[in-house]
Design a protein around this motif. Structure first.
Motif, short mmCIF file in Angstrom:
data_model
loop_
_atom_site.label_atom_id
_atom_site.label_comp_id
_atom_site.label_asym_id
_atom_site.label_seq_id
_atom_site.Cartn_x
_atom_site.Cartn_y
_atom_site.Cartn_z
N ASP A 85 -43.35 43.01 19.48
CA ASP A 85 -42.58 42.04 20.26
C ASP A 85 -43.07 41.87 21.70
O ASP A 85 -43.33 42.84 22.39
CB ASP A 85 -41.11 42.48 20.28
CG ASP A 85 -40.20 41.41 20.85
OD1 ASP A 85 -40.36 40.23 20.47
OD2 ASP A 85 -39.35 41.76 21.69
N GLY A 86 -43.21 40.62 22.10
CA GLY A 86 -43.44 40.27 23.50
C GLY A 86 -44.82 40.52 24.05
O GLY A 86 -45.03 40.43 25.25
N VAL A 87 -45.78 40.82 23.21
CA VAL A 87 -47.14 41.11 23.69
C VAL A 87 -47.80 39.81 24.13
O VAL A 87 -47.73 38.79 23.45
CB VAL A 87 -47.96 41.79 22.57
CG1 VAL A 87 -49.43 41.90 22.95
CG2 VAL A 87 -47.38 43.16 22.26
N VAL A 88 -48.48 39.87 25.28
CA VAL A 88 -49.16 38.68 25.80
C VAL A 88 -50.66 38.86 25.95
O VAL A 88 -51.37 37.90 26.19
CB VAL A 88 -48.56 38.23 27.15
CG1 VAL A 88 -47.08 37.85 26.98
CG2 VAL A 88 -48.74 39.28 28.22
N ALA A 89 -51.15 40.12 25.81
CA ALA A 89 -52.59 40.36 25.99
C ALA A 89 -53.01 41.59 25.20
O ALA A 89 -52.21 42.49 24.95
CB ALA A 89 -52.93 40.52 27.46
N VAL A 90 -54.30 41.60 24.86
CA VAL A 90 -54.89 42.72 24.12
C VAL A 90 -56.22 43.09 24.77
O VAL A 90 -56.89 42.25 25.36
CB VAL A 90 -55.13 42.37 22.64
CG1 VAL A 90 -53.83 42.11 21.91
CG2 VAL A 90 -56.07 41.17 22.48
#
Length: 192
Positions: A69-74
């Motif tokens: 949930d809510g991840v915006v970058a890797v």
């Protein structure tokens, strides 16, 4: 054992398993980055930088982290994580939730802005750390430490190949979710 969320993605995963088995598993005497000795080495850079495997890696890893949930970058520690993060970023553009990528340098730059994390602004953001293979989890945890210093919220570590040699326990002990696309059983290898 992990299974992808759709038959098409599972077919990608099985194709990748075949490529790893045929082209990225080397037998002999090796010293891993952890200092541990091994009788085989899984060289994922051979495939993360290969045109045949990289698109599937992006799809498989994007699928693996889809429910975080809510991840915006890797991203993760350079060099192993860089092509994976780029593949995931490119795959994510086709979805409702595009992701940015970042690179964690082993040490902060000693010139320019002196940054250790390049690419996406991670301060205050939920991120996933990526790795090609993991033995002890220390590379991922080094990236996690740098991200936390920058104000990011690392929530998971996702690896292509889990060597089943303690990385999962170390990552979970640090309060992070562990995700692996492929493990040694998939490759017909025994833990060392």
């Amino acid at each position: 054992m992990t299974v992808a969320s759709t038959p098409a993605l599972e077919a990608d995963r099985q194709t990748l398993i075949g490529l790893i088995t045929d082209e990225a598993v080397f037998h002999g005497d090796f010293t891993l980055s952890s200092g541990k000795k091994a009788t085989y080495y899984v060289d994922m850079r051979k495939l993360t930088l290969d045109h045949r495997a990289a698109p599937a890696i992006g799809r498989i890893m994007h699928d693996l982290i889809r429910d975080v949930d809510g991840v915006v970058a890797v991203g993760g520690l350079t060099l192993g994580a860089d092509p994976i993060a780029n593949a995931v970023m490119h795959e994510s553009v086709r979805t409702e939730r595009p992701l940015d990528a970042f690179v964690v340098r082993k040490e902060p730059k000693d010139h320019g802005r002196g940054r250790q994390i390049e690419g996406a602004d991670v301060a205050g953001k939920r991120v996933v750390v990526l790795e090609d293979t993991s033995t002890t989890g220390q590379s991922a945890l080094k990236a996690v430490e740098a991200l936390r210093r920058e104000g990011a919220e690392p929530v998971a570590v996702a690896v292509i190949v889990d060597r089943k040699t303690g990385a999962q326990a170390a990552v979970e002990a640090a309060g992070l979710q562990w995700l692996a696309a492929i493990d040694l059983d998939d490759l017909g290898l025994a833990p060392q």
